[in-house]
Design an enzyme around this catalytic site. Structure first.
Site, PDB file in Angstrom:
ATOM      1  N   GLU A 110      30.553  54.949  52.724  1.00  0.00           N
ATOM      2  CA  GLU A 110      29.840  54.194  53.754  1.00  0.00           C
ATOM      3  C   GLU A 110      30.758  53.182  54.420  1.00  0.00           C
ATOM      4  OE1 GLU A 110      26.096  52.648  52.702  1.00  0.00           O
ATOM      5  OE2 GLU A 110      25.544  54.428  51.583  1.00  0.00           O
ATOM      6  N   CYS A 138      33.295  46.936  58.184  1.00  0.00           N
ATOM      7  CA  CYS A 138      33.229  46.701  56.736  1.00  0.00           C
ATOM      8  C   CYS A 138      33.606  48.024  56.047  1.00  0.00           C
ATOM      9  CB  CYS A 138      31.824  46.246  56.360  1.00  0.00           C
ATOM     10  SG  CYS A 138      31.628  45.981  54.601  1.00  0.00           S
ATOM     11  N   CYS A 145      30.803  51.650  42.189  1.00  0.00           N
ATOM     12  CA  CYS A 145      31.549  50.493  41.668  1.00  0.00           C
ATOM     13  C   CYS A 145      31.285  50.366  40.176  1.00  0.00           C
ATOM     14  CB  CYS A 145      31.132  49.218  42.391  1.00  0.00           C
ATOM     15  SG  CYS A 145      32.127  47.785  41.895  1.00  0.00           S
ATOM     16  N   CYS A 149      27.555  44.152  38.982  1.00  0.00           N
ATOM     17  CA  CYS A 149      26.874  42.899  39.320  1.00  0.00           C
ATOM     18  C   CYS A 149      25.378  43.217  39.455  1.00  0.00           C
ATOM     19  CB  CYS A 149      27.422  42.347  40.633  1.00  0.00           C
ATOM     20  SG  CYS A 149      29.200  42.090  40.544  1.00  0.00           S
ATOM     21  N   CYS A 152      23.518  43.769  42.993  1.00  0.00           N
ATOM     22  CA  CYS A 152      24.172  44.625  43.990  1.00  0.00           C
ATOM     23  C   CYS A 152      23.724  46.075  43.840  1.00  0.00           C
ATOM     24  CB  CYS A 152      25.680  44.518  43.818  1.00  0.00           C
ATOM     25  SG  CYS A 152      26.610  45.671  44.840  1.00  0.00           S
ATOM     26  N   SER A 226      37.572  41.126  49.716  1.00  0.00           N
ATOM     27  CA  SER A 226      36.721  40.386  48.795  1.00  0.00           C
ATOM     28  C   SER A 226      36.818  41.002  47.405  1.00  0.00           C
ATOM     29  CB  SER A 226      35.280  40.450  49.292  1.00  0.00           C
ATOM     30  OG  SER A 226      34.406  39.893  48.335  1.00  0.00           O
ATOM     31  N   LEU A 250      32.183  34.209  44.185  1.00  0.00           N
ATOM     32  CA  LEU A 250      31.938  33.212  43.141  1.00  0.00           C
ATOM     33  C   LEU A 250      30.509  33.354  42.612  1.00  0.00           C
ATOM     34  CD1 LEU A 250      32.852  30.646  41.609  1.00  0.00           C
ATOM     35  CD2 LEU A 250      32.003  29.304  43.545  1.00  0.00           C
ATOM     36  N   CYS A 370      25.413  43.317  53.101  1.00  0.00           N
ATOM     37  CA  CYS A 370      26.185  43.128  51.869  1.00  0.00           C
ATOM     38  C   CYS A 370      25.411  43.604  50.660  1.00  0.00           C
ATOM     39  CB  CYS A 370      26.445  41.645  51.629  1.00  0.00           C
ATOM     40  SG  CYS A 370      27.522  40.875  52.787  1.00  0.00           S
TER      41      CYS A 370
END
Ligand code: SAH
Ligand code: SF4
Length: 391
Positions: A110, A138, A145, A149, A152, A226, A250, A370
């Site tokens: 994507e 982006c 991944c 997290c 996400c 990032s 963070l 995001c």
């Protein structure tokens, strides 16, 4: 191996055509070696590089300065251009477009096009040039991944595989080509904030950055990567001559809260990440971005803001904080902070002289914002309009 078969390759296994090899993604030195192998003069490498990275050709026949014999010889040896192909597109009501880009092994990646940028650049000194076209792409670095997290959507996929440098840089070129963008005449920003953790695919990611900077011609100062805080990656990044700006996810004021939402904190604590960031020699006026996804009731209290202030002061780095309103996904155990909470959090940082910006969510209705990249091909009940298939 199944019983009764041996190591020898049977005629039935032989491919009907030579195995293909992709040219898009090869660096200039590799192209130089390649043309040498075909006994062509060295300047043919520059011509091929220009065809790949400046003219964005899709077929070897379109490498017009080359003699037919050389094109045919390379093609017969199994080489093809291999520029990634856009196979699906979704357009948001805010103008953002999310693309599904096909890879040669039948996967999809994507990539998101934001025609007016994502405000991620606010506060880094470049707003003065806002009269330029300020589109942002982006870019994804992995399929899925591994970092897990909790907030996400990409994490839900797990890690399928790393993308190659050609597949990473190819996303940018495929989108620029579709948008008929003129590098050099118009301004483009790249954010490596799509699917995946770039610093867990370090070599291919950095190779893509060099291709984009040196061959495609996009200045690295317009690129931002990032990371969730992969310390060995940040330390390698600190040694790079050509490198994007750095953003750190963070997302929490301390290790306890961060461990709950980003389990990777058990491996690298916030302090370790900041120590590594301090090794990166910053360019004049460069700031490190600290991204902070606000999760209602988890990390968005004013006491959290005060703790972020202390943490950031201790870090003693030129930095800014980008506050990101959490983009929801189905079945996720979080809720968005109220708009006034977001503004109060920002004001608390600002009243302590910490530059803090709120990132506008882009393309939320098409799962392009995001943390929403999850290869969503069916958008049930949303207002997205499908732009249709192939570019
Ligand atoms: N893997 C890298 C880059 C991709 S994620 C990283 O984590 O930094 C890009 C940004 O999106 C990160 O700052 C991440 O914290 C944020 N993000 C992830 N999921 C989100 C969500 N659901 N809503 C808003 N931001 C999210
Ligand atoms: Fe991976 Fe970044 Fe999502 Fe974390 S936020 S799971 S590191 S893509």
């Amino acid at each position: 191996m199944p019983p009764g078969r041996n190591n020898s390759v049977s005629i039935l296994d032989a491919p009907a055509t030579p195995a293909t090899q992709t040219l898009f993604g090869l660096g200039f030195q590799q192209l130089t070696l390649l043309v040498k192998e075909f006994s062509a003069p060295a300047y043919r490498a520059r011509q091929l590089s220009d065809a790949l990275y400046r003219q964005w050709v899709e077929d070897l026949d379109a490498v017009s300065p080359w003699p037919k014999s050389l094109r045919e010889a390379i093609s017969a040896a199994g080489y093809r251009i291999g520029l990634p192909r856009i196979e699906g597109a979704f357009k948001s009501t805010d103008g953002t477009e999310r693309y599904l880009i096909a890879t040669s092994d039948g996967q999809t990646v994507e990539t998101v096009w934001m025609p007016e940028g994502d405000d991620g650049e606010e506060g880094d000194g470049s707003e003065a040039q806002n009269d330029f076209h300020r589109a942002t792409i982006c870019v994804s670095s992995q399929i899925g991944c591994a970092v897990n997290c909790q907030f996400c959507l990409t994490a839900r996929l797990g890690i399928l595989r790393n993308l190659t440098a050609g597949e990473i840089a190819g996303q940018v070129v495929a989108v620029l080509k579709r948008q008929k963008f003129e590098v050099g005449k118009q301004r483009i920003n790249l954010v490596f904030m799509g699917m995946g953790e770039p610093f867990l695919n370090y070599d291919e990611f950095m190779k893509a950055v060099r291709l984009l900077a040196e061959e495609v011609g996009i200045p690295e100062s317009r690129m931002t990567v990032s990371t969730s805080g992969i310390v060995p990656g940040i330390l390698r990044f600190a040694q790079e001559k050509v490198r994007p700006k750095l953003a750190i996810s963070l997302n929490a004021p301390n290790d306890d809260i961060r461990t709950g939402i980003m389990p990777i904190t058990r491996k690298w604590r916030i302090g370790d990440v900041i120590d590594a960031v301090r090794q990166v020699p910053l360019r004049a006026k460069e700031k490190v971005t600290f991204e902070y996804v606000l999760l209602g009731g988890v990390n968005d209290r004013l006491s959290d803001a005060d703790e972020v202030v202390r943490l950031v002061r201790r870090a003693n780095l030129p930095l800014k904080v980008n506050l990101i309103v959490w983009n929801p996904g189905p079945g996720m155990p979080f809720h968005m902070s109220a708009p006034e909470t977001v503004v109060q959090f920002q004001q608390r940082l600002r009243s302590s002289e910490i530059p803090a910006y709120i990132r506008r969510p882009r393309g939320r209705d098409i799962y392009a914002a995001c943390g929403q990249l999850k290869r969503t091909t069916e958008l049930v009940g949303v207002s997205a309009s499908t732009l249709g298939g192939v570019s």
